[in-house]
Write an enzyme that holds these catalytic residues in place. Structure first.
Site, PDB file in Angstrom:
ATOM      1  N   CYS A   1       0.824  -1.204   0.000  1.00 54.30           N
ATOM      2  CA  CYS A   1       0.000   0.000   0.000  1.00 54.30           C
ATOM      3  C   CYS A   1       0.870   1.271   0.000  1.00 54.30           C
ATOM      4  O   CYS A   1       1.562   1.508  -0.973  1.00 54.30           O
ATOM      5  CB  CYS A   1      -1.007  -0.039   1.142  1.00 54.30           C
ATOM      6  SG  CYS A   1      -2.387   1.064   0.805  1.00 54.30           S
TER       7      CYS A   1
ATOM      8  N   HIS B   1      -3.666  -5.194   1.116  1.00 54.22           N
ATOM      9  CA  HIS B   1      -3.321  -5.618   2.472  1.00 54.22           C
ATOM     10  C   HIS B   1      -3.798  -7.054   2.645  1.00 54.22           C
ATOM     11  O   HIS B   1      -4.725  -7.502   1.969  1.00 54.22           O
ATOM     12  CB  HIS B   1      -4.058  -4.766   3.517  1.00 54.22           C
ATOM     13  CG  HIS B   1      -3.611  -3.350   3.577  1.00 54.22           C
ATOM     14  ND1 HIS B   1      -2.376  -2.987   4.068  1.00 54.22           N
ATOM     15  CD2 HIS B   1      -4.231  -2.202   3.236  1.00 54.22           C
ATOM     16  CE1 HIS B   1      -2.274  -1.661   4.013  1.00 54.22           C
ATOM     17  NE2 HIS B   1      -3.372  -1.164   3.506  1.00 54.22           N
TER      18      HIS B   1
HETATM   19  N1  LIG Z   1      -3.300   1.969   3.694  1.00 53.00           N
HETATM   20  C1  LIG Z   1      -2.318   2.667   3.161  1.00 53.00           C
HETATM   21  O1  LIG Z   1      -1.155   2.323   3.251  1.00 53.00           O
HETATM   22  C2  LIG Z   1      -2.717   3.973   2.526  1.00 53.00           C
HETATM   23  C3  LIG Z   1      -1.689   4.489   1.575  1.00 53.00           C
HETATM   24  C4  LIG Z   1      -1.837   5.953   1.273  1.00 53.00           C
HETATM   25  N2  LIG Z   1      -1.707   6.742   2.453  1.00 53.00           N
HETATM   26  C5  LIG Z   1      -3.138   6.227   0.550  1.00 53.00           C
HETATM   27  O2  LIG Z   1      -4.094   6.654   1.158  1.00 53.00           O
HETATM   28  O3  LIG Z   1      -3.211   5.996  -0.612  1.00 53.00           O
END
Ligand SMILES: NC(=O)CC[C@H](N)C(=O)O
Length: 502
Positions: free
Chosen positions: A341, A425
């Site tokens: 992510c 995830h």
């Molecule tokens: N869950 C995350 O790692 C989010 C990744 C990043 N902050 C986004 O919103 O795209």
């Protein structure tokens, strides 16, 4: 029945989440239709329900403990911190904006009481019992007026309250007494008693204190739960593990092959869903640690850059600490790196971010042929697919939209050599894929590591939830708890002075 209970705590981390999960598992084993509920959760560990709503992972795990499908009703408000002073507010599973703590407590939160009580009412209409979890302590006297998660919800639902205290830290009697005595008369009428958590040693030594506490407060203790090593559900209150420690001290079998596999997880700022690595840590022979210095990558066979609520902030942090250069060297040497992510996003070439950091255009680490543009709309999904010839399930929670310009496809992201990146995830919970991935990593790292043939992450999680249910069944007065859940707090509970300050 439509009954229920609020599990409050003397502090954060007293064990409310695990007690709530334990009560859910105990009740469902008795045949009671039960659901968990937490009106408001502050956490960077979240989950996506089947309907595409984002809720705290702790509530999702508690739903599993109750053997029901998690829904947005179970955690209507989720606050995802972006700094010490502001959070993204997720309402009924969807983001509604970024708010300062002052703005939120100055009116917004109070206005949500109606929403959260509606959710609770709906759950009560469907389930025999709803076990609510409070947040922090119910005696935060500065926040009581606008509270929607502790006494605010207990009062609205007329639910009895049991206060959990962590005796391992000490001060549990004073905490129980003080937590009660700082509540208003009306709030105190619902505080039925206490639950001691994380006790080590001989309960007979504790009993005189519990009797004195009852003498002082007119309230009984519903159980003394022993300290249980390696027990926990997905953490909600941020990173509780030591940066240099393991994810949790669970008992794992010895390695199958001749070598262990060393995994280093970069402890990036605003790390989100670090529970992604739990499934790796559960593999015999995988040695996991969280790292924040470049030299710690040297002996790592795999480096994971996990998710973060601050992709650009994490990028700066990696650069400042020399970790960015160390990652680039590893990639050049063909040594494995996995970005998940936010960790995937920053491995790309370029990030356009007018949403999360508002930093505009920022260079990524350039290790993957990917460009990311942040969108106001959040992607919330439960994708299924396959990688390395094995089925994979995951979930997505991100504002960034990735454009993949090359490499081999990998779970909607890509792989170039030994660098892997995906927005998904939870992929490592898919057992066959996890084993295949670990075999690839071991080969690339030149380790004679062999994944165990039969680790089932789902079975391990179920085992944990059963142990939590056992803890309640064996160490709490379950008949008395059931009476509380069915009939509410006993009448005539005494008022303890001074009560809430005016
Ligand atoms: N869950 C995350 O790692 C989010 C990744 C990043 N902050 C986004 O919103 O795209």
């Amino acid at each position: 029945m439509g009954g229920g209970l609020l599990v409050a705590g003397t502090t954060s981390d007293a064990g409310k989440s695990v007690v709530t999960a334990g009560i859910c598992r105990w009740l469902v084993r008795k045949g009671v239709k039960v659901a968990p509920f937490k009106a408001q959760n502050m956490s960077l560990n979240s989950f996506v329900t089947r309907e595409g709503a984002e809720i705290g992972r702790a509530q999702a795990m508690q739903a599993q403990a109750a053997r029901v499908e998690p829904t947005a009703l179970m955690n209507p408000v989720l606050l995802k911190p972006g700094s010490d002073r502001s959070s993204q507010v997720v309402l009924m599973g969807k983001p509604v904006g970024e708010m300062s703590a002052r703005g939120y407590h100055g009116g917004r939160q109070e206005a949500l009481l109606g929403t959260v009580t509606d959710c609770l009412r709906e759950l009560r209409g469907t389930y025999d019992a709803v076990i609510c979890e409070g947040a922090g302590s119910p005696a935060e006297i500065n926040l009581r007026r606008t509270d929607i998660v502790n006494m605010g919800i207990a009062r609205a639902a007329r639910f009895p309250v049991v206060v959990v205290g962590d005796i391992d830290r000490g001060g549990v009697f004073a905490s129980f007494f003080g937590t009660t005595a700082l509540l208003s008369r009306e709030d105190q009428e619902l505080v039925a008693g206490y639950l001691v958590n994380k006790f080590r040693g001989d309960v007979s030594l504790l009993e005189p204190g519990l009797d004195m506490l009852e003498g002082l407060t007119g309230r009984r203790t519903y159980g003394v739960l022993p300290f249980a090593h390696g027990l926990g559900i997905d953490e909600e209150d941020g990173l509780r593990v030591s940066l240099r420690g393991a994810v949790r001290d669970s008992v794992v079998a010895p390695p199958v092959g001749d070598d262990v596999l060393r995994v280093a997880v970069c402890a990036v700022p605003l790390m989100s869903n670090f529970t992604d690595v739990d499934a790796l840590a559960a593999e015999p022979g995988v040695v996991m640690r969280f790292v924040d210095r470049a030299e710690e990558l040297v002996d790592a066979d795999l480096v994971i850059v996990p998710g973060t609520r601050g992709t650009v902030k994490a990028l700066e942090w990696l650069r400042e600490r020399g970790l960015a250069d160390a990652l680039a060297r590893r990639a050049a040497e063909g040594r494995p790196v996995l970005g998940i992510c936010g960790g995937f996003q920053l491995l790309g070439e370029r990030i356009e971010d007018d949403v999360e950091s508002k930093a505009g255009s920022v260079d990524g680490l350039g290790l993957l042929p990917v460009r990311v543009r942040f969108a106001v709309e959040k992607t919330l999904a439960r994708p299924v697919g396959s990688a390395l010839g094995e089925p994979v399930e995951g979930y997505e929670i991100h504002h960034g939209v990735a454009e993949v310009l090359g490499g081999e496809p990998f779970l909607d992201g890509c792989r170039v050599g030994s660098v892997w990146g995906t927005h998904w995830h939870g992929s490592l919970e898919s057992d066959a894929f996890r084993r295949a991935f670990l075999r690839e990593v071991a080969a690339a790292a030149g380790r004679r590591f062999v994944p165990a043939p039969d680790t089932s992450f789902e079975a391990l999680r179920e085992e944990q939830l059963d142990r939590l249910g056992d803890l309640i069944e064996e160490h709490a007065d379950t008949d008395a708890l059931l009476r509380l859940i069915e009939s509410g707090a006993p009448s005539g509970l005494p008022f303890i002075a001074p009560g809430a300050p005016a």
